[in-house]
Design an enzyme around this catalytic site. Structure first.
Site, PDB file in Angstrom:
ATOM      1  N   ARG A 132      48.617  44.821  42.614  1.00  0.00           N
ATOM      2  CA  ARG A 132      48.801  46.036  43.416  1.00  0.00           C
ATOM      3  C   ARG A 132      48.984  45.585  44.864  1.00  0.00           C
ATOM      4  NH1 ARG A 132      49.823  48.416  39.382  1.00  0.00           N
ATOM      5  NH2 ARG A 132      48.680  50.141  38.425  1.00  0.00           N
TER       6      ARG A 132
ATOM      7  N   GLU B 206      53.423  51.460  49.221  1.00  0.00           N
ATOM      8  CA  GLU B 206      54.522  51.778  48.325  1.00  0.00           C
ATOM      9  C   GLU B 206      54.947  53.241  48.408  1.00  0.00           C
ATOM     10  OE1 GLU B 206      53.720  49.018  44.960  1.00  0.00           O
ATOM     11  OE2 GLU B 206      54.522  50.704  43.834  1.00  0.00           O
TER      12      GLU B 206
ATOM     13  N   HIS C  88      58.473  47.455  41.843  1.00  0.00           N
ATOM     14  CA  HIS C  88      57.368  47.785  40.940  1.00  0.00           C
ATOM     15  C   HIS C  88      57.876  48.006  39.508  1.00  0.00           C
ATOM     16  CE1 HIS C  88      53.011  49.440  40.859  1.00  0.00           C
ATOM     17  NE2 HIS C  88      53.312  48.807  39.737  1.00  0.00           N
TER      18      HIS C  88
HETATM   19  P1  NAP Z   1      42.567  43.113  32.940  1.00  0.00           P
HETATM   20  O1  NAP Z   1      42.766  42.573  31.558  1.00  0.00           O
HETATM   21  O2  NAP Z   1      41.466  44.071  33.190  1.00  0.00           O
HETATM   22  O3  NAP Z   1      42.446  41.859  33.921  1.00  0.00           O
HETATM   23  C1  NAP Z   1      42.071  41.950  35.248  1.00  0.00           C
HETATM   24  C2  NAP Z   1      41.193  40.752  35.525  1.00  0.00           C
HETATM   25  O4  NAP Z   1      40.925  40.709  36.928  1.00  0.00           O
HETATM   26  C3  NAP Z   1      39.845  40.812  34.800  1.00  0.00           C
HETATM   27  O5  NAP Z   1      39.617  39.564  34.177  1.00  0.00           O
HETATM   28  C4  NAP Z   1      38.863  41.056  35.935  1.00  0.00           C
HETATM   29  O6  NAP Z   1      37.596  40.513  35.693  1.00  0.00           O
HETATM   30  C5  NAP Z   1      39.552  40.319  37.058  1.00  0.00           C
HETATM   31  N1  NAP Z   1      39.032  40.660  38.386  1.00  0.00           N
HETATM   32  C6  NAP Z   1      38.469  41.813  38.818  1.00  0.00           C
HETATM   33  N2  NAP Z   1      38.083  41.689  40.098  1.00  0.00           N
HETATM   34  C7  NAP Z   1      38.408  40.430  40.476  1.00  0.00           C
HETATM   35  C8  NAP Z   1      38.242  39.688  41.679  1.00  0.00           C
HETATM   36  N3  NAP Z   1      37.643  40.221  42.746  1.00  0.00           N
HETATM   37  N4  NAP Z   1      38.694  38.411  41.722  1.00  0.00           N
HETATM   38  C9  NAP Z   1      39.265  37.852  40.650  1.00  0.00           C
HETATM   39  N5  NAP Z   1      39.426  38.493  39.475  1.00  0.00           N
HETATM   40  C10 NAP Z   1      39.010  39.767  39.396  1.00  0.00           C
HETATM   41  O7  NAP Z   1      43.897  43.826  33.449  1.00  0.00           O
HETATM   42  P2  NAP Z   1      45.418  43.448  33.110  1.00  0.00           P
HETATM   43  O8  NAP Z   1      45.875  44.246  31.959  1.00  0.00           O
HETATM   44  O9  NAP Z   1      45.561  41.960  33.071  1.00  0.00           O
HETATM   45  O10 NAP Z   1      46.125  44.038  34.426  1.00  0.00           O
HETATM   46  C11 NAP Z   1      45.782  43.539  35.702  1.00  0.00           C
HETATM   47  C12 NAP Z   1      46.349  44.395  36.808  1.00  0.00           C
HETATM   48  O11 NAP Z   1      47.742  44.204  36.883  1.00  0.00           O
HETATM   49  C13 NAP Z   1      46.195  45.915  36.611  1.00  0.00           C
HETATM   50  O12 NAP Z   1      44.932  46.364  37.056  1.00  0.00           O
HETATM   51  C14 NAP Z   1      47.331  46.481  37.412  1.00  0.00           C
HETATM   52  O13 NAP Z   1      46.906  46.831  38.697  1.00  0.00           O
HETATM   53  C15 NAP Z   1      48.337  45.334  37.480  1.00  0.00           C
HETATM   54  N6  NAP Z   1      49.579  45.635  36.736  1.00  0.00           N
HETATM   55  C16 NAP Z   1      50.749  45.773  37.444  1.00  0.00           C
HETATM   56  C17 NAP Z   1      51.923  46.012  36.768  1.00  0.00           C
HETATM   57  C18 NAP Z   1      53.229  46.134  37.515  1.00  0.00           C
HETATM   58  O14 NAP Z   1      54.074  46.912  37.115  1.00  0.00           O
HETATM   59  N7  NAP Z   1      53.428  45.369  38.561  1.00  0.00           N
HETATM   60  C19 NAP Z   1      51.927  46.151  35.379  1.00  0.00           C
HETATM   61  C20 NAP Z   1      50.725  46.006  34.696  1.00  0.00           C
HETATM   62  C21 NAP Z   1      49.549  45.748  35.390  1.00  0.00           C
HETATM   63  P3  NAP Z   1      36.435  41.433  35.013  1.00  0.00           P
HETATM   64  O15 NAP Z   1      36.829  41.538  33.570  1.00  0.00           O
HETATM   65  O16 NAP Z   1      35.208  40.631  35.270  1.00  0.00           O
HETATM   66  O17 NAP Z   1      36.475  42.752  35.727  1.00  0.00           O
END
Ligand code: NAP
Length: 332
Positions: free
Chosen positions: A245, A274, A292
């Site tokens: 994000r 954005e 995005h």
């Molecule tokens: P996820 O499986 O929940 O992975 C996020 C990871 O980040 C988790 O392992 C979490 O740890 C970790 N985290 C949280 N706070 C942190 C910090 N301060 N420092 C380091 N790591 C931290 O989510 P995902 O499915 O991989 O998606 C991740 C993010 O990508 C989404 O939240 C979204 O904002 C973004 N995204 C963007 C797009 C796009 O179109 N550009 C598409 C999809 C997703 P914990 O499990 O300990 O909380």
């Protein structure tokens, strides 16, 4: 009485058609419902399928006396006030897993495009400036055998690590500090093989990585996680990729770093304000931009649409949704 599902956008594959004989479906006139119209229609809604660009917080809940579920058409849910939803017994759901590989593909594409100056090269050829092979034309950076730092080792972060194996990269990752403490309490995570991902502090990751890719959610703790101080730790040959994000990076600090060549390049899919992208950022050749589109493949957007509509229907029909963000709201 027939329950109403409010759709914040017309979704790929129109999955609401499957349930439109049982529910009243409210759709936007155009592709996307403007926020003010969404707010207005919430009055009638039992469920809303929202986009990440649509805010659903206390002001919206106030207008929605019948609302039981906010189904987000995204895996990230920083557009929703989840705590407030939980207090009101409103279930929040998201669309994990189905977009993991597609988003990792985009992050990987941005990384390669920034490293190998693909967009600059494309422009160069289109402008008819290509006059023949040259020893020093468009020199870029190698990925193969380099070090990739992944911030946020969840679904998409791990998908990046899998791609890195094919490029014989060393993978470092940084997690929330609590996760780091857990690992430290168990002793340093053991390396089964030399190339296993290694948990390090964010500072070490930034110092050691040739490529840094952000995959954490936007939370109060990750807002401006990468600022001037963190950018100063990075190698001047490093590439920073953000498909998480926009506000995870302090954009002004990033522009300064890129202008001063304190880091080599960036690949950006998301922006701090954005859809606004600052002119100073747009003026830089060492940035590759995407609007995005992390999850934007035909198959994935259809799968997300189906999942988001299913979640709304599951809650309204009294079933447990597949991906609740706030399971405690289900008990209320
Ligand atoms: P996820 O499986 O929940 O992975 C996020 C990871 O980040 C988790 O392992 C979490 O740890 C970790 N985290 C949280 N706070 C942190 C910090 N301060 N420092 C380091 N790591 C931290 O989510 P995902 O499915 O991989 O998606 C991740 C993010 O990508 C989404 O939240 C979204 O904002 C973004 N995204 C963007 C797009 C796009 O179109 N550009 C598409 C999809 C997703 P914990 O499990 O300990 O909380």
């Amino acid at each position: 009485m027939t329950q109403t599902i409010l759709l914040g956008a017309r979704l790929p594959g129109a999955p609401h058609r499957i349930i439109e004989d049982r529910y009243r479906i409210l759709l936007p006139d155009g592709d996307i419902m403007p926020q003010d119209e969404l707010d207005e229609h919430l009055q009638e809604a039992d469920a809303v399928v929202a986009l990440l660009s649509q805010k659903v917080g206390a002001a919206q809940f106030e207008r929605a006396p019948n609302l039981k579920v906010v189904s987000n058409y995204a895996v990230g849910y920083d557009n929703i006030d989840v705590d407030e939803a939980t207090r009101r017994g409103i279930v929040v759901t998201n669309t994990p897993d189905v977009l993991t590989e597609t988003t990792a593909d985009l992050a990987w594409s941005l990384m390669m495009a920034a490293a190998r100056r693909i967009v600059e090269s494309d422009r160069f050829v289109r402008e008819k400036r290509f006059t023949g092979w040259q020893p020093s034309l468009m020199l870029g950076l190698d990925l193969f055998g380099k070090t990739l730092g992944i911030v946020g080792f969840g679904r998409i972060g791990r998908a990046m690590a899998r791609r890195a194996a094919g490029f014989d990269m060393t993978v470092l990752y940084a997690a929330r500090s609590s996760a780091h403490d857990d690992a430290a309490a168990d002793g340093e995570p053991r390396l089964v093989a030399n190339r296993d991902p290694r948990l390090v502090s964010l500072d070490s990751l930034l110092r050691e990585s040739d490529f840094v890719s952000l995959h954490c959610p936007l939370t109060p703790a990750t807002r401006h996680l990468i600022g001037a101080e963190q950018l100063r730790l990075m190698k001047d040959s490093a590439v920073l990729v953000n498909t998480a994000r926009g506000p995870v990076i302090d954009e002004t600090a990033l522009i300064d770093a890129l202008e001063n060549h304190a880091i080599a390049a960036a690949g950006l899919d998301v922006y701090e304000q954005e859809p606004l992208v600052p002119d100073r950022l747009l003026a830089l050749d060492n940035v590759v931009f995407a609007p995005h589109i992390g999850s934007a493949s035909h198959d994935t957007r259809r799968a997300m649409a189906r999942m988001a509509v299913d979640a709304a229907e599951q809650v309204l029909s009294g079933r447990t949704p597949d991906h609740p963000v706030n399971p405690s709201a289900l008990k209320k």
